[in-house]
Design a protein around this motif. Structure first.
Motif, PDB file in Angstrom:
ATOM      1  N   TYR A 117       0.795  -0.993  -0.187  1.00  0.00           N
ATOM      2  CA  TYR A 117      -0.021  -0.084   0.516  1.00  0.00           C
ATOM      3  C   TYR A 117       1.197   1.397   0.193  1.00  0.00           C
ATOM      4  O   TYR A 117       0.521   1.428  -0.585  1.00  0.00           O
ATOM      5  CB  TYR A 117      -0.910  -0.362   0.906  1.00  0.00           C
ATOM      6  N   ASP A 118       2.270   1.255   1.086  1.00  0.00           N
ATOM      7  CA  ASP A 118       2.618   2.891   0.598  1.00  0.00           C
ATOM      8  C   ASP A 118       3.672   2.159   0.088  1.00  0.00           C
ATOM      9  O   ASP A 118       3.895   3.501  -0.961  1.00  0.00           O
ATOM     10  CB  ASP A 118       3.864   1.915   1.711  1.00  0.00           C
ATOM     11  N   GLN A 119       4.095   1.481  -1.268  1.00  0.00           N
ATOM     12  CA  GLN A 119       4.685   1.078  -2.003  1.00  0.00           C
ATOM     13  C   GLN A 119       4.616   1.849  -3.429  1.00  0.00           C
ATOM     14  O   GLN A 119       4.304   3.014  -4.187  1.00  0.00           O
ATOM     15  CB  GLN A 119       5.259   0.567  -3.087  1.00  0.00           C
ATOM     16  N   LEU A 120       2.584   1.593  -3.347  1.00  0.00           N
ATOM     17  CA  LEU A 120       2.291   2.738  -4.661  1.00  0.00           C
ATOM     18  C   LEU A 120       1.648   4.077  -4.256  1.00  0.00           C
ATOM     19  O   LEU A 120       0.690   4.533  -5.710  1.00  0.00           O
ATOM     20  CB  LEU A 120       0.666   1.368  -4.959  1.00  0.00           C
ATOM     21  N   SER A 121       1.604   4.366  -3.144  1.00  0.00           N
ATOM     22  CA  SER A 121       0.112   5.403  -2.943  1.00  0.00           C
ATOM     23  C   SER A 121       1.147   6.594  -3.154  1.00  0.00           C
ATOM     24  O   SER A 121       0.017   7.754  -4.204  1.00  0.00           O
ATOM     25  CB  SER A 121       0.650   5.793  -1.284  1.00  0.00           C
ATOM     26  N   SER A 122       2.178   7.296  -4.002  1.00  0.00           N
ATOM     27  CA  SER A 122       2.597   8.256  -4.121  1.00  0.00           C
ATOM     28  C   SER A 122       2.380   7.855  -6.004  1.00  0.00           C
ATOM     29  O   SER A 122       2.786   9.624  -6.461  1.00  0.00           O
ATOM     30  CB  SER A 122       3.966   8.256  -4.706  1.00  0.00           C
ATOM     31  N   GLY A 123       2.075   7.145  -6.452  1.00  0.00           N
ATOM     32  CA  GLY A 123       1.340   7.534  -7.501  1.00  0.00           C
ATOM     33  C   GLY A 123      -0.286   7.654  -8.331  1.00  0.00           C
ATOM     34  O   GLY A 123      -1.037   7.578  -9.169  1.00  0.00           O
ATOM     35  N   ARG A 124      -0.498   7.428  -6.385  1.00  0.00           N
ATOM     36  CA  ARG A 124      -2.523   6.937  -6.994  1.00  0.00           C
ATOM     37  C   ARG A 124      -2.714   9.264  -7.362  1.00  0.00           C
ATOM     38  O   ARG A 124      -2.145  10.534  -7.369  1.00  0.00           O
ATOM     39  CB  ARG A 124      -3.175   7.424  -5.314  1.00  0.00           C
ATOM     40  N   ARG A 125      -4.321   8.594  -7.570  1.00  0.00           N
ATOM     41  CA  ARG A 125      -4.879  10.302  -8.214  1.00  0.00           C
ATOM     42  C   ARG A 125      -4.453  11.022  -7.598  1.00  0.00           C
ATOM     43  O   ARG A 125      -4.313  12.725  -7.805  1.00  0.00           O
ATOM     44  CB  ARG A 125      -6.024   9.685  -9.199  1.00  0.00           C
ATOM     45  N   SER A 126      -5.370  11.126  -6.429  1.00  0.00           N
ATOM     46  CA  SER A 126      -5.442  11.931  -5.300  1.00  0.00           C
ATOM     47  C   SER A 126      -4.134  12.208  -4.943  1.00  0.00           C
ATOM     48  O   SER A 126      -3.613  13.533  -4.615  1.00  0.00           O
ATOM     49  CB  SER A 126      -6.354  11.178  -3.827  1.00  0.00           C
ATOM     50  N   ARG A 127      -2.203  11.542  -4.922  1.00  0.00           N
ATOM     51  CA  ARG A 127      -2.230  12.359  -4.159  1.00  0.00           C
ATOM     52  C   ARG A 127      -1.095  13.455  -5.263  1.00  0.00           C
ATOM     53  O   ARG A 127      -0.777  14.073  -5.222  1.00  0.00           O
ATOM     54  CB  ARG A 127      -0.658  11.028  -4.392  1.00  0.00           C
ATOM     55  N   LEU A 128      -0.874  12.834  -6.858  1.00  0.00           N
ATOM     56  CA  LEU A 128      -0.539  12.806  -7.843  1.00  0.00           C
ATOM     57  C   LEU A 128      -1.468  15.049  -8.110  1.00  0.00           C
ATOM     58  O   LEU A 128      -0.716  16.152  -8.227  1.00  0.00           O
ATOM     59  CB  LEU A 128      -1.131  13.041  -8.978  1.00  0.00           C
ATOM     60  N   ALA A 129      -2.587  14.968  -7.482  1.00  0.00           N
ATOM     61  CA  ALA A 129      -3.175  16.052  -7.139  1.00  0.00           C
ATOM     62  C   ALA A 129      -2.569  17.113  -6.738  1.00  0.00           C
ATOM     63  O   ALA A 129      -2.715  18.742  -6.507  1.00  0.00           O
ATOM     64  CB  ALA A 129      -4.715  15.938  -7.198  1.00  0.00           C
ATOM     65  N   GLN A 130      -2.605  16.151  -5.054  1.00  0.00           N
ATOM     66  CA  GLN A 130      -2.040  17.180  -3.919  1.00  0.00           C
ATOM     67  C   GLN A 130      -0.485  17.216  -4.663  1.00  0.00           C
ATOM     68  O   GLN A 130      -0.498  18.707  -3.710  1.00  0.00           O
ATOM     69  CB  GLN A 130      -2.301  16.738  -2.790  1.00  0.00           C
ATOM     70  N   ASP A 131       0.016  17.267  -5.497  1.00  0.00           N
ATOM     71  CA  ASP A 131       1.787  17.544  -5.284  1.00  0.00           C
ATOM     72  C   ASP A 131       2.101  17.818  -6.577  1.00  0.00           C
ATOM     73  O   ASP A 131       2.946  18.768  -6.912  1.00  0.00           O
ATOM     74  CB  ASP A 131       2.548  16.531  -5.638  1.00  0.00           C
ATOM     75  N   TRP A 132       0.881  18.068  -7.363  1.00  0.00           N
ATOM     76  CA  TRP A 132       1.236  19.183  -8.669  1.00  0.00           C
ATOM     77  C   TRP A 132       1.420  20.237  -8.856  1.00  0.00           C
ATOM     78  O   TRP A 132       1.636  20.724 -10.323  1.00  0.00           O
ATOM     79  CB  TRP A 132      -0.282  18.648  -9.789  1.00  0.00           C
ATOM     80  N   ARG A 133       1.357  20.815  -7.528  1.00  0.00           N
ATOM     81  CA  ARG A 133       1.791  22.336  -7.638  1.00  0.00           C
ATOM     82  C   ARG A 133       3.575  22.655  -8.318  1.00  0.00           C
ATOM     83  O   ARG A 133       3.602  23.621  -8.457  1.00  0.00           O
ATOM     84  CB  ARG A 133       1.659  23.706  -6.402  1.00  0.00           C
ATOM     85  N   ASN A 134       3.976  20.884  -7.877  1.00  0.00           N
ATOM     86  CA  ASN A 134       5.577  20.741  -7.980  1.00  0.00           C
ATOM     87  C   ASN A 134       5.737  20.550  -9.831  1.00  0.00           C
ATOM     88  O   ASN A 134       6.639  20.022  -9.985  1.00  0.00           O
ATOM     89  CB  ASN A 134       6.139  19.949  -7.280  1.00  0.00           C
ATOM     90  N   ILE A 135       4.755  20.714 -10.158  1.00  0.00           N
ATOM     91  CA  ILE A 135       5.008  19.673 -12.110  1.00  0.00           C
ATOM     92  C   ILE A 135       6.248  20.722 -12.949  1.00  0.00           C
ATOM     93  O   ILE A 135       7.130  19.610 -13.690  1.00  0.00           O
ATOM     94  CB  ILE A 135       3.750  19.510 -12.908  1.00  0.00           C
ATOM     95  N   LEU A 136       5.987  22.098 -12.339  1.00  0.00           N
ATOM     96  CA  LEU A 136       6.773  23.313 -12.908  1.00  0.00           C
ATOM     97  C   LEU A 136       8.530  22.693 -12.418  1.00  0.00           C
ATOM     98  O   LEU A 136       9.131  23.861 -12.627  1.00  0.00           O
ATOM     99  CB  LEU A 136       6.030  23.628 -13.784  1.00  0.00           C
ATOM    100  N   ASP A 137       8.657  22.601 -10.994  1.00  0.00           N
ATOM    101  CA  ASP A 137       9.565  22.529 -10.631  1.00  0.00           C
ATOM    102  C   ASP A 137      11.248  21.919 -10.662  1.00  0.00           C
ATOM    103  O   ASP A 137      10.355  20.773 -11.322  1.00  0.00           O
ATOM    104  CB  ASP A 137       9.585  22.036  -8.991  1.00  0.00           C
TER     105      ASP A 137
END
Length: 826
Positions: A806-826
């Motif tokens: 569960y932990d290994q798959l979490s970073s690619g979840r849609r909800s996680r990507l949405a939360q971290d999306w502000r870093n897409i241009l960093d």
């Protein structure tokens, strides 16, 4: 560990002080003895110590949500008969403050402790200019002054009596808001003109002289007075005059985990620039004319940008050009490619190439010279030239179609696309983005990569897309990035190239990129869209990084009681590594070296009827100063739609080794998952090397996961068999913050009897997980975890399997990507 964490925190940029209210003697937002209805800003974590002549109290307060405050405290009484007390306090906001309505809260103190300080309260607070007034009713310890008959007795005899204090540490739900009396309390906090200085006064509901355990503390007056000062945004210093005869002092350190930025030990590599495609030229018939200098330079400058060179100064004529450039790399190969790009357009070139302000190469050659020919050959093997060839082929095909000559046109050349894919792969590898394969079709580029190197996968996806803008042919309109973890696909994100180009011109934002992106379920259902394309090019020379290692501090802490050593801790240095043996198979190892501590002084548990599954912690600490704490082989795979599996064998943790299997069902677009693990393990020897003891057992659990995406709160319940053969369940709640910090609490109850389980009757603790990169010299997705618990118990002990599926798959979840999306241009 607290010192390490706040040392790192305070080295970061402190956020502006948004917390006008201060803490009380028990660690929560309040006056002195009593709580108020005020709360810290969401995500605030505070640690502190309060001391007076009779006791010392250490506390940690976490604003878990905007409406929930939790406090863990550890009180050391200067009395042999009382000793230490551990407690959990909870406060919940019931009503927000309005223009005419006070803020209302309800709370429970010492909910999971011994009950020595157990009490409940209902409190209201109202701000009036610089004064914040508070009043309420309290029960138990907080209402020991009495004077008012308990109103809850109207609801039945169950509220007549409170459970006596004990060392069991159980949940005394029968005592909540119970007792013959309750009391009224009130107070105010004045915010003075001096910035950060407040003055407090309260009429306390506590009268220790009326409590049997504290009968030696005769209270002389009901009023308490205090002064609180905030010299900086992250610290409070307070002094108080309590009970009419006692001075106390309190120090509190705090940080908001939402806004906390860590000082990194490494210099972060800047992202690759977003390079735009050149605007298409008019489709005119070719004429034997010399192109203008402007047209030639447009093409040349585009080539130089894609080769990683920036023009500083230029002097030119139709036959010769003199250029001063700044290169991104100190590489003779890059310099030669730059020269070749220039000689494609000019018969003679004079180049001065700099890197970080220093001249690294100088050329003054003609196209016909030996070095000129070598430079042109080098450039024509680059992806930039291949990209230009593909562009020209597309233009030629468009001309043929305008002349209705497209019926028998030849297929596009494969070689330029392969060169493009190879160059993209190499550039990604240099940026530590761990490429696995690259597929190119006329309209789409698909890159598969290992997750990382940054712990926010959105940033890794964005950096990959930036590189694709540099290398991909102009016809490619969509970039698809597939991220993998241990060869399991965890995310599949498709971006539009024009959105990135707009962002490069500051005409777009992460939100606009997100709106046009496609986030789809990765893995099992393969996308067949491109497979029918006859011109698809697949470049997969091998796997990405096959070895990863790192170093991190590790702390083993023990918050015990009178009988098991009170507070103790060990500090270790941890060296770990992971190597990919073959596809889906990884070998990981972890070596720990003792530095300092006293865990080896925890008293031994002498209960004869319970297997010693954890109570020999002191011997493990003493004999395992240098230990191989983990070495295991893992096979991980996706075996069905939303279904994942892992097989494990080896030294699985510091005390146990064996074989294990884990199964996880996790729908990609849902916020729940169900997992199951089963393990046969044998107890390791105390030196934590390769020998074993006689004890072995089969243990396993069924786990249900739920994620609240509004607050990033993960809840899980694990039910099954523990290491001592007892059956029960573990409840775990944690919250993740955008900077990678995770803070959580857990509790375990089993069918083991109170006499066998020992002090506390159930196991509980809190944990703090930090990104490893704050301790390390390069970006890392690894995490280091600090636990705060009582060690040496045998009941309710789970196998430490490390990161779950569960932990290994979490970073690619849609909800996680949405939360971290502000870093897409960093």
């Amino acid at each position: 560990m607290i010192g390490i964490f706040f040392g790192i925190c305070l080295s970061s940029v402190a956020a502006a002080d948004e917390e006008p209210y201060s803490f009380n003697n028990f660690g929560g937002i309040g006056l002195l003895d009593m709580r108020t209805a005020r709360f810290s800003p969401d995500g605030t974590l505070a640690v502190g110590v309060q001391h007076n002549s009779l006791s010392t109290r250490y506390f940690s307060t976490w604003q878990a949500t905007p409406w929930l405050e939790t406090t863990l405290s550890y009180s050391d009484e200067n009395s042999d008969s009382l000793g230490v007390d551990r407690s959990l306090d909870v406060k919940i906001r019931l009503l927000r403050e309005g223009n005419y309505v006070p803020q209302l809260a309800i709370g429970v103190q010492d909910a999971l402790g011994s009950g020595r300080y157990a009490g409940e309260y209902l409190v209201a607070s109202k701000r009036y200019y610089d004064f914040d007034f508070t009043m309420g009713f309290s029960w138990g310890y907080l209402g020991s002054r009495g004077g008012i008959s308990n109103m809850f007795r109207l609801f039945g005899d169950g509220f007549d009596q409170r459970s006596p204090a004990s060392s069991s540490g159980g949940i005394r739900t029968g005592s909540f808001f119970s007792g013959s009396d309750m009391t009224f309390f009130a107070g105010a906090e004045y915010h003075s003109p001096i910035k950060g200085l407040t003055v407090k006064v309260e009429y306390s509901g506590v009268d220790t002289g009326r409590l049997a355990e504290f009968s030696y503390r005769k209270r002389k007056m009901a009023f308490n007075f205090g002064v609180n000062y905030k010299p900086v945004a992250w610290a409070d210093i307070a002094v108080g005059f309590d009970q009419g005869d006692r001075f106390g002092i309190r120090l509190t350190l705090k940080q908001n985990l939402h806004r906390l930025k860590f000082k990194k030990w490494y210099r972060e590599q800047p992202p690759a620039p977003i390079l735009e495609r050149r605007k298409p030229e008019p489709l005119t018939e070719r004429a034997p004319k010399i192109p203008s200098l402007i047209a030639a330079n447009n093409i040349l400058f585009d080539h130089l940008r894609r080769l990683g060179a920036k023009v500083i100064d230029i002097q030119q004529s139709p036959e010769k050009i003199r250029i001063k450039l700044e290169a991104t790399e100190k590489s003779s190969g890059q310099s030669l490619s730059i020269l070749g790009a220039v000689l494609e357009h000019y018969d003679r070139a004079a180049l001065s190439i700099y890197h970080d302000g220093q001249k690294i190469q100088e050329y003054n050659v003609a196209r016909s010279d030996t070095i000129g020919q070598a430079a042109i050959e080098k450039f024509r093997k680059s992806s930039v030239y291949a990209r230009e060839e593909a562009r020209e082929e597309a233009r030629e095909e468009a001309r043929e179609e305008t002349r209705e000559e497209a019926k028998d046109k030849p297929r596009a050349k494969v070689a330029p696309a392969l060169i493009t894919a190879e160059a993209t792969y190499e550039t990604m590898a240099e940026a530590k983005l761990s490429p696995v394969s690259i597929r190119i079709t006329p309209q789409r580029a698909v890159v598969k990569k290992q997750a990382g190197p940054y712990f926010q996968e959105a940033q890794n996806i964005g950096r990959t897309a930036r590189i694709l803008t540099r290398h991909m042919p102009d016809s490619v309109e969509e970039f698809t990035v597939i991220s993998t973890e241990n060869d399991i696909e965890i995310s599949k994100v498709s971006l539009l190239r024009r959105d990135l180009e707009n962002a490069g011109r500051y005409q777009s934002s992460p939100e606009e990129i997100w709106a046009n992106s496609d986030i789809s379920a990765p893995g099992w259902e393969q996308d067949q869209t491109d497979l029918a394309e006859a011109e698809e090019i697949i470049y997969a020379p091998g796997k990405g990084d096959i070895f990863n290692w790192g170093f991190a501090p590790e702390a083993l802490t023990h918050f015990g009681g009178n009988k098991d050593g009170r507070f103790r801790a060990d500090i270790y240095a941890k060296l770990f590594g992971v190597v990919q043996v073959m596809q889906n198979v990884n070998l990981s190892a972890q070596l720990t070296q003792y530095i300092a501590g006293n865990i080896d002084q925890i008293p031994e548990d002498l209960r004869p009827d319970v297997p010693k599954v954890r109570s020999d912690i002191a011997r493990y600490a003493k004999e395992g100063r240098t230990a191989l704490s983990r070495m295991q082989l893992d096979y991980s795979a996706q075996i069905g739609d939303n279904l994942y599996a892992r097989l494990t064998g080896g030294l699985m943790e510091s005390m146990y080794g064996g074989l294990g299997a884990e199964l996880l069902y996790r729908p990609y677009q849902k916020n729940f998952a169900v997992g199951m693990d089963i393990n046969w393990v044998k107890q390791r020897d105390f030196n934590q090397l390769f020998s074993f003891r006689d004890y072995d057992i089969v243990t396993g659990h069924l786990t249900f996961y739920h994620e609240n995406t509004n607050y990033n709160v993960t809840s899980k319940i694990s039910a099954g068999r523990f290491l001592a053969g007892d059956y029960g369940a573990t409840f775990d709640i944690s919250r993740r913050f955008a900077n990678g910090i995770r803070l959580g609490v857990w509790a375990t109850v089993t069918d083991m009897s109170f006499d066998d389980f020992g002090d506390g009757s159930f196991d509980k603790g809190i944990y703090l997980t930090l990104p490893l990169e704050i301790f390390w010299v390069q970006p890392s997705r690894q995490k280091t975890r600090f636990n705060f618990r009582s060690l040496g118990k045998n009941g309710g002990q789970m196998l430490d399997r490390g990161a779950s599926l569960y932990d290994q798959l979490s970073s690619g979840r849609r909800s996680r990507l949405a939360q971290d999306w502000r870093n897409i241009l960093d």
